[in-house]
Design a protein around this motif. Structure first.
Motif, PDB file in Angstrom:
ATOM      1  N   ALA B  32       2.113 -26.218  14.451  1.00  0.00           N
ATOM      2  CA  ALA B  32       0.821 -25.523  14.590  1.00  0.00           C
ATOM      3  C   ALA B  32       0.921 -24.009  14.375  1.00  0.00           C
ATOM      4  O   ALA B  32       0.622 -23.226  15.276  1.00  0.00           O
ATOM      5  N   PRO B  33       1.339 -23.589  13.182  1.00  0.00           N
ATOM      6  CA  PRO B  33       1.445 -22.148  12.936  1.00  0.00           C
ATOM      7  C   PRO B  33       0.067 -21.480  12.915  1.00  0.00           C
ATOM      8  O   PRO B  33      -0.940 -22.120  12.614  1.00  0.00           O
ATOM      9  N   GLY B  34       0.046 -20.183  13.247  1.00  0.00           N
ATOM     10  CA  GLY B  34      -1.217 -19.443  13.233  1.00  0.00           C
ATOM     11  C   GLY B  34      -1.697 -19.140  11.830  1.00  0.00           C
ATOM     12  O   GLY B  34      -2.891 -19.018  11.582  1.00  0.00           O
ATOM     13  N   SER B  35      -0.738 -18.998  10.892  1.00  0.00           N
ATOM     14  CA  SER B  35      -1.089 -18.663   9.512  1.00  0.00           C
ATOM     15  C   SER B  35      -0.332 -19.542   8.526  1.00  0.00           C
ATOM     16  O   SER B  35       0.885 -19.688   8.621  1.00  0.00           O
ATOM     17  N   ILE B  36      -1.072 -20.113   7.579  1.00  0.00           N
ATOM     18  CA  ILE B  36      -0.469 -20.767   6.418  1.00  0.00           C
ATOM     19  C   ILE B  36      -1.197 -20.197   5.197  1.00  0.00           C
ATOM     20  O   ILE B  36      -2.412 -20.347   5.076  1.00  0.00           O
ATOM     21  N   VAL B  37      -0.449 -19.524   4.332  1.00  0.00           N
ATOM     22  CA  VAL B  37      -1.068 -18.819   3.214  1.00  0.00           C
ATOM     23  C   VAL B  37      -0.428 -19.274   1.902  1.00  0.00           C
ATOM     24  O   VAL B  37       0.792 -19.398   1.811  1.00  0.00           O
ATOM     25  N   GLN B  38      -1.273 -19.520   0.913  1.00  0.00           N
ATOM     26  CA  GLN B  38      -0.761 -19.831  -0.422  1.00  0.00           C
ATOM     27  C   GLN B  38      -0.945 -18.613  -1.318  1.00  0.00           C
ATOM     28  O   GLN B  38      -2.024 -18.038  -1.377  1.00  0.00           O
ATOM     29  N   LEU B  39       0.142 -18.244  -1.992  1.00  0.00           N
ATOM     30  CA  LEU B  39       0.094 -17.124  -2.931  1.00  0.00           C
ATOM     31  C   LEU B  39       0.351 -17.655  -4.331  1.00  0.00           C
ATOM     32  O   LEU B  39       1.258 -18.463  -4.534  1.00  0.00           O
ATOM     33  N   ALA B  40      -0.433 -17.196  -5.286  1.00  0.00           N
ATOM     34  CA  ALA B  40      -0.226 -17.596  -6.680  1.00  0.00           C
ATOM     35  C   ALA B  40      -0.166 -16.355  -7.552  1.00  0.00           C
ATOM     36  O   ALA B  40      -1.055 -15.500  -7.479  1.00  0.00           O
ATOM     37  N   LYS B  47       7.566 -11.811  -9.741  1.00  0.00           N
ATOM     38  CA  LYS B  47       8.448 -10.868  -9.021  1.00  0.00           C
ATOM     39  C   LYS B  47       7.634  -9.990  -8.056  1.00  0.00           C
ATOM     40  O   LYS B  47       8.099  -9.660  -6.959  1.00  0.00           O
ATOM     41  N   ALA B  48       6.432  -9.616  -8.470  1.00  0.00           N
ATOM     42  CA  ALA B  48       5.573  -8.787  -7.610  1.00  0.00           C
ATOM     43  C   ALA B  48       5.147  -9.559  -6.361  1.00  0.00           C
ATOM     44  O   ALA B  48       5.040  -8.988  -5.273  1.00  0.00           O
ATOM     45  N   ILE B  49       4.911 -10.854  -6.509  1.00  0.00           N
ATOM     46  CA  ILE B  49       4.544 -11.681  -5.352  1.00  0.00           C
ATOM     47  C   ILE B  49       5.739 -11.819  -4.410  1.00  0.00           C
ATOM     48  O   ILE B  49       5.606 -11.717  -3.182  1.00  0.00           O
ATOM     49  N   ILE B  50       6.926 -12.038  -4.993  1.00  0.00           N
ATOM     50  CA  ILE B  50       8.148 -12.138  -4.161  1.00  0.00           C
ATOM     51  C   ILE B  50       8.360 -10.831  -3.390  1.00  0.00           C
ATOM     52  O   ILE B  50       8.732 -10.845  -2.209  1.00  0.00           O
ATOM     53  N   ALA B  51       8.073  -9.706  -4.040  1.00  0.00           N
ATOM     54  CA  ALA B  51       8.190  -8.396  -3.374  1.00  0.00           C
ATOM     55  C   ALA B  51       7.169  -8.269  -2.248  1.00  0.00           C
ATOM     56  O   ALA B  51       7.469  -7.724  -1.173  1.00  0.00           O
ATOM     57  N   VAL B  56       5.480  -7.974   3.399  1.00  0.00           N
ATOM     58  CA  VAL B  56       4.540  -8.408   4.438  1.00  0.00           C
ATOM     59  C   VAL B  56       5.217  -9.286   5.492  1.00  0.00           C
ATOM     60  O   VAL B  56       5.000  -9.107   6.689  1.00  0.00           O
ATOM     61  N   ALA B  57       6.029 -10.248   5.033  1.00  0.00           N
ATOM     62  CA  ALA B  57       6.604 -11.211   5.981  1.00  0.00           C
ATOM     63  C   ALA B  57       8.063 -10.902   6.310  1.00  0.00           C
ATOM     64  O   ALA B  57       8.637 -11.500   7.220  1.00  0.00           O
ATOM     65  N   GLY B  58       8.674  -9.994   5.549  1.00  0.00           N
ATOM     66  CA  GLY B  58      10.067  -9.642   5.813  1.00  0.00           C
ATOM     67  C   GLY B  58      11.060 -10.712   5.394  1.00  0.00           C
ATOM     68  O   GLY B  58      12.193 -10.734   5.855  1.00  0.00           O
ATOM     69  N   LEU B  59      10.615 -11.608   4.500  1.00  0.00           N
ATOM     70  CA  LEU B  59      11.497 -12.684   4.057  1.00  0.00           C
ATOM     71  C   LEU B  59      11.949 -12.434   2.615  1.00  0.00           C
ATOM     72  O   LEU B  59      11.136 -12.129   1.749  1.00  0.00           O
ATOM     73  N   THR B  60      13.263 -12.555   2.391  1.00  0.00           N
ATOM     74  CA  THR B  60      13.806 -12.371   1.050  1.00  0.00           C
ATOM     75  C   THR B  60      14.005 -13.740   0.408  1.00  0.00           C
ATOM     76  O   THR B  60      14.822 -14.534   0.863  1.00  0.00           O
ATOM     77  N   ALA B  96      -3.093  -9.478   5.922  1.00  0.00           N
ATOM     78  CA  ALA B  96      -1.999  -8.612   5.486  1.00  0.00           C
ATOM     79  C   ALA B  96      -1.704  -8.801   4.002  1.00  0.00           C
ATOM     80  O   ALA B  96      -1.498  -7.823   3.266  1.00  0.00           O
ATOM     81  N   PHE B  97      -1.713 -10.049   3.519  1.00  0.00           N
ATOM     82  CA  PHE B  97      -1.460 -10.292   2.093  1.00  0.00           C
ATOM     83  C   PHE B  97      -2.638  -9.841   1.233  1.00  0.00           C
ATOM     84  O   PHE B  97      -2.449  -9.355   0.122  1.00  0.00           O
ATOM     85  N   ALA B  98      -3.836 -10.017   1.742  1.00  0.00           N
ATOM     86  CA  ALA B  98      -5.020  -9.600   0.976  1.00  0.00           C
ATOM     87  C   ALA B  98      -4.943  -8.104   0.677  1.00  0.00           C
ATOM     88  O   ALA B  98      -5.402  -7.641  -0.369  1.00  0.00           O
ATOM     89  N   LYS B  99      -4.341  -7.362   1.597  1.00  0.00           N
ATOM     90  CA  LYS B  99      -4.202  -5.917   1.399  1.00  0.00           C
ATOM     91  C   LYS B  99      -3.097  -5.611   0.385  1.00  0.00           C
ATOM     92  O   LYS B  99      -3.224  -4.679  -0.411  1.00  0.00           O
TER      93      LYS B  99
END
Ligand SMILES: [Zn+2]
Lengths: 100, 195
Positions: B32-40, B47-51, B56-60, B96-99
């Motif tokens: 039951a996560p608070g956020s599930i977001v799909q990025l395309a 590469k810009a999305i991975i960045a 935003v999430a601090g995940l590499t 956060a991602f929308a920004k």
């Protein structure tokens, strides 16, 4: 039958949806040439052997793929993303009225 | 945000069931996560999305198909060319991602209420999932952090290996109760605990 998706790797055919003959090129939408449209809609190579096809990995990454499949053996000899592929013209659709 | 109600509620039965001759084979839970977001990403903008995910999430994320990363509270993985799922225990990831993802880079879709996250963990997790999905669950073929898109009959699933013997399965919310019920049945032979 297995298709090796360039993104997901080898997956069972049940994860894929057939999207039709990959040899067709859609005529210019402005064209009113009935023969050209008739050929686009109805003419198929129907080969006994290697065939260019479009498949979608609908039960996976959902990418559209250009697949070369042997219709006699189901051996899939090449797979690439449809957006990158563009099928080789050498094997394209026969001309209207030509013998198969 | 609106309080979420679990679609598993009517069939949720905590406790242990099945064959325990070899101990508990798998533990089943809903994260039951608070956020599930799909990025395309638009073509060429991956590469810009991975960045953005790093920012935003601090995940590499490692390069390559299905590459991902998971911590105790956040997770992200590629599930299709140029497409990623990012998950956070907390709400607010979409804003956060929308920004940080510009219109010319790609799209951000909020799936927080659209997906149900089911966690299967334990020594028999690979074994049970292999009965559902025709993919290789071995650690070499499916490393920790990696994601896979596949399907069980008509139930589309995105799966991340979040630890060596732990998988998080994201299914459409409307299919979650059916999938959960099937998962419980399939887990009986190894003994399972719902918690
Ligand atoms: Zn795929």
């Amino acid at each position: 039958m297995l298709i090796t998706c360039p993104y997901c790797g080898p997956r069972d055919v049940s994860e894929y949806t057939y999207q039709g003959d990959g040899n067709r090129t859609r005529p210019d939408p402005a064209s009113t040439d009935q023969e050209v449209w008739n050929a686009y809609v109805y003419d198929r190579l129907n080969p006994a052997g290697e065939h260019h096809e479009i498949w979608q990995h609908s039960g996976g990454c959902r990418a559209h793929l250009a697949v070369t499949r042997n219709t006699l053996t189901h051996v899939v000899s090449s797979v690439s993303f449809a957006r990158d592929a563009g099928h080789k013209k050498s094997d394209s659709r026969r001309k209207t009225g030509a013998k198969a | 945000m609106v309080e979420q109600e679990s679609p598993l509620k009517p069939v949720w039965k905590p406790g242990t069931r099945g064959n325990f001759s070899d101990g508990v084979g798998v533990y089943l839970s809903e994260t039951a996560p608070g956020s599930i977001v799909q990025l395309a990403a638009w073509h060429g903008e991956e590469k810009a999305i991975i960045a953005a995910i790093k920012k935003v999430a601090g995940l590499t994320l490692p390069d390559g198909a299905g590459g991902g990363a998971a911590t105790g509270t956040k997770a992200a993985f590629g599930f299709a060319p140029g497409k990623f799922l990012v998950v956070d225990e907390q709400e607010g990831l979409v804003a956060a991602f929308a920004k940080s993802v510009k219109t010319e880079t790609g799209t951000v879709t909020d799936l927080s209420h659209g997906r149900t996250a089911i966690r299967i963990t334990g020594p028999k997790a690979e074994w049970v999932l292999a009965k559902f999905f025709a993919i290789d669950f071995s650690l070499t073929a499916f490393p920790v952090g990696a994601g896979r898109s596949t399907v069980h009959h008509d139930i589309f699933a995105q799966i991340q290996r979040s630890a060596p013997t732990q998988f998080d399965v994201y299914v459409f919310r409307s299919f979650a109760r059916s999938f959960w019920t099937a998962l419980c049945h399939a887990s009986e032979e190894v003994g399972y605990e719902v918690k």
